[in-house]
Scaffold this active site. Structure first.
Site, PDB file in Angstrom:
ATOM      1  N   GLU A 331       0.668  -1.376  -0.085  1.00  0.00           N
ATOM      2  CA  GLU A 331       0.124   0.167   0.106  1.00  0.00           C
ATOM      3  C   GLU A 331       0.885   1.097  -0.047  1.00  0.00           C
ATOM      4  OE1 GLU A 331      -3.893  -1.751   2.307  1.00  0.00           O
ATOM      5  OE2 GLU A 331      -2.340  -0.957   3.684  1.00  0.00           O
TER       6      GLU A 331
HETATM    7  C1  TNX Z   1      -4.493  -4.079   4.790  1.00  0.00           C
HETATM    8  S1  TNX Z   1      -2.852  -6.355   4.101  1.00  0.00           S
HETATM    9  C2  TNX Z   1      -3.029  -3.917   5.068  1.00  0.00           C
HETATM   10  C3  TNX Z   1      -3.034  -3.437   6.643  1.00  0.00           C
HETATM   11  C4  TNX Z   1      -4.229  -3.325   7.264  1.00  0.00           C
HETATM   12  C5  TNX Z   1      -5.138  -4.432   6.998  1.00  0.00           C
HETATM   13  C6  TNX Z   1      -6.326  -4.511   7.575  1.00  0.00           C
HETATM   14  C7  TNX Z   1      -1.705  -5.479   4.177  1.00  0.00           C
HETATM   15  C8  TNX Z   1      -0.600  -5.893   3.504  1.00  0.00           C
HETATM   16  N1  TNX Z   1      -1.951  -4.240   4.529  1.00  0.00           N
HETATM   17  O1  TNX Z   1      -2.380  -2.169   6.729  1.00  0.00           O
HETATM   18  O2  TNX Z   1      -3.879  -3.480   8.501  1.00  0.00           O
HETATM   19  O3  TNX Z   1      -5.296  -4.288   5.471  1.00  0.00           O
HETATM   20  O4  TNX Z   1      -7.303  -5.651   7.134  1.00  0.00           O
END
Ligand code: TNX
Length: 522
Positions: A331
């Site tokens: 992300e």
């Molecule tokens: C996505 S999954 C994220 C996390 C959040 C999560 C909550 C991922 C690699 N990144 O930063 O905590 O969703 O479900």
């Protein structure tokens, strides 16, 4: 016909046929039934019709002091028996744990367990295998064996032979200690729970926008300032290096390897808030206690960024005996794509220079990966072109599909804790996929294993952890350990139901999924 039955009996006796799975109904009746209570389902189980009873005069012997001590600790607490333990003795105890005599096919993590009227023998090639065999033995004993106070028993083990070893080498669980901080004792409690289901990797998400949780001597403000809060504005916290080493050692005593994660270049607000000079504009942002993602980024063009990573990874690598450092990489929506590729390339080199292999969330599959780099798939679809092409180039993948394996997703619309961005995940969904064929273009040979992540935006206490992990964590553990030939929803429901009274005895506040029949009172 008689010949056929004799042949089957012979094959069964040497453990080549799984009694329940491979025999027809009539033939299965001819063999004594083995109770379907062990999670993850073993490779093969053959009943011999006898019963072993552990009594007050029983003795223990073990070729490994740690595994022997663990078993003695559990059994003494609940049976009240003295159970004297001899380590490396030539005279086997009523329960003998032996680092010899196991078939070579069980490898480094597998074991063979044989219970007869006179005793139980667990044989393995390595201590990890003995430990896994001990977990199976505990699951063959009555649930009260998991209690911390003395119970009258009786302490019986069904007679038979179990030959068992894992399908995948990587069977992980992740705990996000950044969104909410969890103490060493809380992490150790989770380790104990994971060990029951033969999980062998504990991935600790040590940094995120809301908190930095590991002391770094060369950058002390990371923990002191960056660790001073959490989601919702609580006090947060961090592990001293001694704390972290204690977790690593505790995990090792349960045969789990710690994979520490420093998430970058995104998810770095806590670090950026701790050191103004890490920011492209030289200004430290405030600490963050919300739950948004994708707004922070390390400054890719700044040389100091790489000094920083090198020093942080260097200290962490020195404290970490396991082979992996997780660099996050997810992300990074405030990092331009070309910067992202540059950054991931540098980060991989730095981790390699400290003697470790990289794990990264699968977002890194869009960049050039080192041969040793592992991608962790967290997508919500069964196709991902970048991951498939990385796999075709030899990249190994750990499977954590968010819509199937995320322990922070709600079970149903009514679940009080958790999120639902990847959907609702009850037992059947968590159990109902094949990690070796789920993602197109990522076949069994590209899959290192599975991992069940627990993000903690909404998770605050150990009871919260228990509620979200149980009963789904055992589903993911079984997908990682058991051969696909044992896969059966109804069989799994029965095995899982058998865990309820154990969790009740241990004070694990699990979710009583309506998809499973839980024994009354559990
Ligand atoms: C996505 S999954 C994220 C996390 C959040 C999560 C909550 C991922 C690699 N990144 O930063 O905590 O969703 O479900």
């Amino acid at each position: 016909m008689r010949l056929r039955r004799a042949l089957l009996a012979l094959l069964t006796a040497v453990g080549l046929v799984c009694a329940g799975a491979s025999l027809g109904a009539g033939q299965a009746a001819a063999a004594a039934a083995f109770p379907n209570t062990v999670v993850p389902a073993p490779v093969s189980e053959t009943a011999n019709g006898s019963t072993f009873a552990l009594t007050s005069t029983a003795t223990l012997s073990s070729d490994d002091a740690n595994v022997g001590g663990y078993l003695a600790g559990v059994l003494r607490a609940s049976t009240g028996f003295p159970l004297p333990l001899t380590v490396g003795s030539s005279r086997p105890g009523s329960i003998a744990l032996e680092l010899s005599g196991a078939p070579s096919t069980v490898g480094t993590e597998g074991y063979q367990l044989t219970a007869t009227a006179t005793g139980v023998v667990v044989q393995a090639n390595q201590p990890a295998g003995l430990f896994h065999g001990v977990q199976t033995l505990l699951q063959l004993l009555p649930p009260a064996v998991m209690g911390s106070t003395v119970n009258p028993g009786p302490w019986t083990v069904p007679g038979g032979t179990v030959v068992d070893y894992p399908r995948f080498e990587h069977r992980g669980a992740m705990l996000d200690v950044a969104r909410h901080f969890f103490t060493v004792a809380q992490v150790e409690r989770y380790i104990d729970e994971l060990a029951l289901y033969k999980i062998d990797y504990l991935h600790l998400h040590l940094s995120d926008d809301q908190g930095w949780r590991i002391a770094v001597n060369s950058w002390p403000n990371l923990a002191v300032h960056g660790g001073s809060t959490e989601v919702g504005g609580g006090p947060g916290g961090y592990y001293t290096q001694a704390d972290y080493s204690a977790i690593v050692a505790y995990a090792a005593s349960r045969y789990l390897t710690v994979v520490p994660e420093i998430d970058m270049p995104g998810h770095t607000n806590a670090a950026l808030a701790s050191y103004a000079q890490l920011n492209c504009n030289g200004v430290a942002p405030p600490l963050y206690t919300g739950t948004n993602v994708g707004f922070s980024s390390l400054c890719v063009s700044l040389p100091l960024t790489y000094t920083f990573i090198d020093q942080v990874i260097g200290e962490l690598a020195a404290l970490t005996p396991g082979p992996y450092i997780h660099i996050g990489g997810d992300e990074a929506s405030s990092t331009p794509a070309s910067d992202y590729a540059t950054f991931i390339s540098h980060a991989q080199q730095i981790v390699a220079a400290h003697g470790k292999a990289v794990v990264g969330w699968h977002d890194i599959a869009n960049t050039t990966l080192l041969p040793s780099t592992v991608a962790q798939y967290w997508g919500t679809t069964a196709t991902d072109a970048a991951v498939a092409s990385a796999a075709a180039n030899g990249t190994k993948v750990v499977m954590s599909p968010a819509n199937l394996a995320y322990l922070d997703m709600k079970y149903t619309r009514k679940t009080r804790l958790g999120q639902n961005w990847a959907g609702y995940i009850d037992v059947n969904k968590a159990y109902g996929w094949n990690p070796g064929s789920y993602l197109s273009g990522v076949g069994e040979s590209s899959v290192l294993g599975v991992e069940a992540p627990l993000w903690t935006e909404t998770i605050v206490t150990s009871a919260d952890i228990d509620y979200m992990a149980f009963p789904r964590l055992p589903a993911i553990a079984e997908l990682g350990w058991s051969p696909w030939s044992t896969h059966s929803v109804t069989g799994f429901h029965q095995r899982l139901g058998a865990q309820g009274p154990r969790w009740k005895t241990m004070g694990v506040s699990y979710y009583h999924s309506t998809e499973v029949t839980w024994p009354s009172g559990s």
